[in-house]
Scaffold this motif. Sequence first.
Motif, PDB file in Angstrom:
ATOM      1  N   ILE A 125       0.866  -1.171   0.000  1.00 11.11           N
ATOM      2  CA  ILE A 125       0.000   0.000   0.000  1.00 11.11           C
ATOM      3  C   ILE A 125       0.904   1.221   0.000  1.00 11.11           C
ATOM      4  CG2 ILE A 125      -1.780   1.260   1.261  1.00 11.11           C
ATOM      5  CD1 ILE A 125      -2.583  -1.482   2.485  1.00 11.11           C
ATOM      6  N   GLY A 126       0.882   1.935  -1.101  1.00  8.93           N
ATOM      7  CA  GLY A 126       1.751   3.098  -1.165  1.00  8.93           C
ATOM      8  C   GLY A 126       1.778   3.723  -2.527  1.00  8.93           C
ATOM      9  N   GLY A 127       2.851   4.442  -2.748  1.00  3.86           N
ATOM     10  CA  GLY A 127       2.963   5.260  -3.926  1.00  3.86           C
ATOM     11  C   GLY A 127       2.304   6.586  -3.592  1.00  3.86           C
ATOM     12  N   GLY A 128       3.002   7.450  -2.917  1.00 11.44           N
ATOM     13  CA  GLY A 128       2.416   8.664  -2.375  1.00 11.44           C
ATOM     14  C   GLY A 128       2.441   8.600  -0.860  1.00 11.44           C
ATOM     15  N   SER A 129       1.371   9.027  -0.246  1.00  7.15           N
ATOM     16  CA  SER A 129       1.385   9.217   1.205  1.00  7.15           C
ATOM     17  C   SER A 129       0.169   8.605   1.895  1.00  7.15           C
ATOM     18  CB  SER A 129       1.448  10.711   1.514  1.00  7.15           C
ATOM     19  OG  SER A 129       2.499  11.325   0.828  1.00  7.15           O
ATOM     20  N   PRO A 130       0.095   7.277   2.006  1.00 12.33           N
ATOM     21  CA  PRO A 130      -1.041   6.667   2.702  1.00 12.33           C
ATOM     22  C   PRO A 130      -1.204   7.143   4.141  1.00 12.33           C
ATOM     23  CG  PRO A 130       0.159   5.006   1.485  1.00 12.33           C
ATOM     24  CD  PRO A 130       0.969   6.273   1.408  1.00 12.33           C
ATOM     25  N   ASP A 131      -0.144   7.658   4.753  1.00 12.75           N
ATOM     26  CA  ASP A 131      -0.267   8.133   6.134  1.00 12.75           C
ATOM     27  C   ASP A 131      -1.237   9.307   6.242  1.00 12.75           C
ATOM     28  OD1 ASP A 131       1.956  10.678   6.309  1.00 12.75           O
ATOM     29  OD2 ASP A 131       2.349   9.152   4.805  1.00 12.75           O
ATOM     30  N   LEU A 132      -1.495   9.987   5.115  1.00 11.39           N
ATOM     31  CA  LEU A 132      -2.452  11.087   5.146  1.00 11.39           C
ATOM     32  C   LEU A 132      -3.879  10.601   5.416  1.00 11.39           C
ATOM     33  CD1 LEU A 132      -1.143  13.311   2.226  1.00 11.39           C
ATOM     34  CD2 LEU A 132      -0.741  13.568   4.677  1.00 11.39           C
ATOM     35  N   SER A 178       2.720  -4.516   3.415  1.00 16.13           N
ATOM     36  CA  SER A 178       3.646  -3.384   3.425  1.00 16.13           C
ATOM     37  C   SER A 178       2.900  -2.075   3.207  1.00 16.13           C
ATOM     38  CB  SER A 178       4.678  -3.584   2.301  1.00 16.13           C
ATOM     39  OG  SER A 178       5.548  -2.487   2.219  1.00 16.13           O
ATOM     40  N   VAL A 179       3.281  -1.049   3.966  1.00 16.30           N
ATOM     41  CA  VAL A 179       2.663   0.271   3.844  1.00 16.30           C
ATOM     42  C   VAL A 179       3.764   1.321   3.755  1.00 16.30           C
ATOM     43  CG1 VAL A 179       1.155   1.991   4.936  1.00 16.30           C
ATOM     44  CG2 VAL A 179       0.631  -0.451   5.160  1.00 16.30           C
ATOM     45  N   GLU A 180       3.611   2.224   2.783  1.00 14.15           N
ATOM     46  CA  GLU A 180       4.534   3.353   2.657  1.00 14.15           C
ATOM     47  C   GLU A 180       4.000   4.537   3.445  1.00 14.15           C
ATOM     48  OE1 GLU A 180       5.917   4.544  -1.241  1.00 14.15           O
ATOM     49  OE2 GLU A 180       5.408   2.560  -2.021  1.00 14.15           O
ATOM     50  N   PHE A 181       4.902   5.445   3.798  1.00  8.86           N
ATOM     51  CA  PHE A 181       4.496   6.705   4.404  1.00  8.86           C
ATOM     52  C   PHE A 181       5.579   7.732   4.141  1.00  8.86           C
ATOM     53  CE2 PHE A 181       6.373   4.174   7.883  1.00  8.86           C
ATOM     54  CZ  PHE A 181       7.434   4.999   8.265  1.00  8.86           C
ATOM     55  N   HIS A 207      -2.540  -3.689  13.085  1.00  9.76           N
ATOM     56  CA  HIS A 207      -3.047  -4.464  11.946  1.00  9.76           C
ATOM     57  C   HIS A 207      -2.044  -5.512  11.460  1.00  9.76           C
ATOM     58  CE1 HIS A 207      -6.897  -2.570  10.984  1.00  9.76           C
ATOM     59  NE2 HIS A 207      -6.362  -1.454  11.437  1.00  9.76           N
ATOM     60  N   GLY A 208      -0.931  -5.657  12.164  1.00 11.76           N
ATOM     61  CA  GLY A 208       0.046  -6.677  11.796  1.00 11.76           C
ATOM     62  C   GLY A 208       0.815  -6.381  10.521  1.00 11.76           C
ATOM     63  N   VAL A 209       0.998  -5.107  10.212  1.00 14.08           N
ATOM     64  CA  VAL A 209       1.807  -4.749   9.043  1.00 14.08           C
ATOM     65  C   VAL A 209       3.214  -5.294   9.256  1.00 14.08           C
ATOM     66  CG1 VAL A 209       2.856  -2.785   7.834  1.00 14.08           C
ATOM     67  CG2 VAL A 209       0.427  -2.765   8.383  1.00 14.08           C
ATOM     68  N   THR A 210       3.739  -5.947   8.223  1.00 14.36           N
ATOM     69  CA  THR A 210       5.045  -6.607   8.353  1.00 14.36           C
ATOM     70  C   THR A 210       6.191  -5.799   7.762  1.00 14.36           C
ATOM     71  OG1 THR A 210       4.631  -7.818   6.295  1.00 14.36           O
ATOM     72  CG2 THR A 210       4.041  -8.915   8.369  1.00 14.36           C
ATOM     73  N   LYS A 211       5.860  -4.748   7.000  1.00 17.59           N
ATOM     74  CA  LYS A 211       6.922  -3.943   6.375  1.00 17.59           C
ATOM     75  C   LYS A 211       6.435  -2.513   6.200  1.00 17.59           C
ATOM     76  CE  LYS A 211       9.605  -3.622   2.083  1.00 17.59           C
ATOM     77  NZ  LYS A 211       9.777  -4.201   0.731  1.00 17.59           N
ATOM     78  N   VAL A 212       7.299  -1.564   6.517  1.00 17.85           N
ATOM     79  CA  VAL A 212       7.041  -0.162   6.215  1.00 17.85           C
ATOM     80  C   VAL A 212       8.151   0.342   5.311  1.00 17.85           C
ATOM     81  CG1 VAL A 212       5.682   0.398   8.269  1.00 17.85           C
ATOM     82  CG2 VAL A 212       8.174   0.622   8.344  1.00 17.85           C
ATOM     83  N   ARG A 248       8.862  -2.604  16.338  1.00 21.82           N
ATOM     84  CA  ARG A 248       7.499  -3.154  16.364  1.00 21.82           C
ATOM     85  C   ARG A 248       7.008  -3.623  15.001  1.00 21.82           C
ATOM     86  NH1 ARG A 248       3.656   0.940  18.926  1.00 21.82           N
ATOM     87  NH2 ARG A 248       4.717   2.355  17.507  1.00 21.82           N
ATOM     88  N   ILE A 249       7.721  -3.255  13.938  1.00 22.76           N
ATOM     89  CA  ILE A 249       7.389  -3.710  12.587  1.00 22.76           C
ATOM     90  C   ILE A 249       8.636  -4.424  12.063  1.00 22.76           C
ATOM     91  CG2 ILE A 249       6.767  -3.004  10.240  1.00 22.76           C
ATOM     92  CD1 ILE A 249       5.229  -0.650  11.545  1.00 22.76           C
ATOM     93  N   PRO A 250       8.496  -5.675  11.610  1.00 26.75           N
ATOM     94  CA  PRO A 250       9.677  -6.492  11.287  1.00 26.75           C
ATOM     95  C   PRO A 250      10.624  -5.935  10.230  1.00 26.75           C
ATOM     96  CG  PRO A 250       7.695  -7.862  11.354  1.00 26.75           C
ATOM     97  CD  PRO A 250       7.253  -6.435  11.474  1.00 26.75           C
ATOM     98  N   VAL A 251      10.091  -5.380   9.139  1.00 26.72           N
ATOM     99  CA  VAL A 251      10.963  -4.898   8.066  1.00 26.72           C
ATOM    100  C   VAL A 251      10.769  -3.396   7.907  1.00 26.72           C
ATOM    101  CG1 VAL A 251      11.568  -5.070   5.617  1.00 26.72           C
ATOM    102  CG2 VAL A 251      10.852  -7.115   6.875  1.00 26.72           C
ATOM    103  N   VAL A 252      11.874  -2.671   8.002  1.00 26.31           N
ATOM    104  CA  VAL A 252      11.870  -1.220   7.830  1.00 26.31           C
ATOM    105  C   VAL A 252      12.737  -0.908   6.617  1.00 26.31           C
ATOM    106  CG1 VAL A 252      12.464   0.994   8.882  1.00 26.31           C
ATOM    107  CG2 VAL A 252      11.549  -0.858  10.302  1.00 26.31           C
ATOM    108  N   ASN A 253      12.092  -0.375   5.563  1.00 24.82           N
ATOM    109  CA  ASN A 253      12.773  -0.109   4.297  1.00 24.82           C
ATOM    110  C   ASN A 253      12.923   1.390   4.061  1.00 24.82           C
ATOM    111  OD1 ASN A 253      13.596  -1.089   1.453  1.00 24.82           O
ATOM    112  ND2 ASN A 253      12.092   0.489   1.049  1.00 24.82           N
ATOM    113  N   ALA A 254      14.134   1.808   3.735  1.00 24.17           N
ATOM    114  CA  ALA A 254      14.414   3.201   3.380  1.00 24.17           C
ATOM    115  C   ALA A 254      14.684   3.278   1.884  1.00 24.17           C
ATOM    116  CB  ALA A 254      15.623   3.711   4.162  1.00 24.17           C
ATOM    117  N   ASP A 255      14.010   4.214   1.212  1.00 25.53           N
ATOM    118  CA  ASP A 255      14.200   4.413  -0.222  1.00 25.53           C
ATOM    119  C   ASP A 255      15.215   5.521  -0.466  1.00 25.53           C
ATOM    120  OD1 ASP A 255      12.195   2.563  -0.797  1.00 25.53           O
ATOM    121  OD2 ASP A 255      10.634   4.089  -0.979  1.00 25.53           O
ATOM    122  N   LEU A 256      16.127   5.263  -1.389  1.00 24.29           N
ATOM    123  CA  LEU A 256      17.081   6.276  -1.846  1.00 24.29           C
ATOM    124  C   LEU A 256      16.827   6.541  -3.325  1.00 24.29           C
ATOM    125  CD1 LEU A 256      20.411   4.985  -0.243  1.00 24.29           C
ATOM    126  CD2 LEU A 256      19.052   6.968   0.469  1.00 24.29           C
TER     127      LEU A 256
END
Length: 198
Positions: free
Chosen positions: A42-49, A74-77, A93-98, A132-140
Amino acid sequence: FSGGNTLGWREAEVYAKRLVRSLRRTWSRSPMHGRAIRSVNIGGGSPDLLGASIDRVLDAVRSLPGFDANTELSVEFTLATVKPEFLARLVAHGVTKVSFGVQSLDPIVRGHTRQPRTLVHLERVLEWIDGRIPVVNADLITGLPGQSTAGVEADLETLMADPRISAISSYLLTVGAAPALVAAIEAGTVPTGPPALE
């Protein structure tokens, strides 16, 4: 999701309802319907909004036939707009990746791309997640104005050394991804980056 800086709670609620309706309709017609779902991003933009309306979206995704305990969710923010309450909802909600965009750690390069020069948002978010979330991904992003290959390597080394970040994605700057920035480079109002092949 489309990008943006703000979204009123009512707009977020309406958007989430429409998104869920579209998701269910599309999924019911998909050749994947009824098969196991390996991952949902879930992403491409700003789902946190969406704020609290993310609950509606995540509930709908989890209720899809084929979603199970093995499905990666997976959720982007956006670092600058995400709130601790939103991250707490992802955990619930048990999100496994941000995933979130850092783009570059270099304050000069960040300034050329109109991002905050400091990384206070990154530090704050990593503290809020706190394992608290298993996978934390940083985009460059590579090929940014004023960026060098040495700078890209330094960014990678710094992020790889941070034990709170478990994945890194790297993208090449393209016209489609940032037309205004590419136009500014072509106009000479910001410096060029390294050539794409480099």
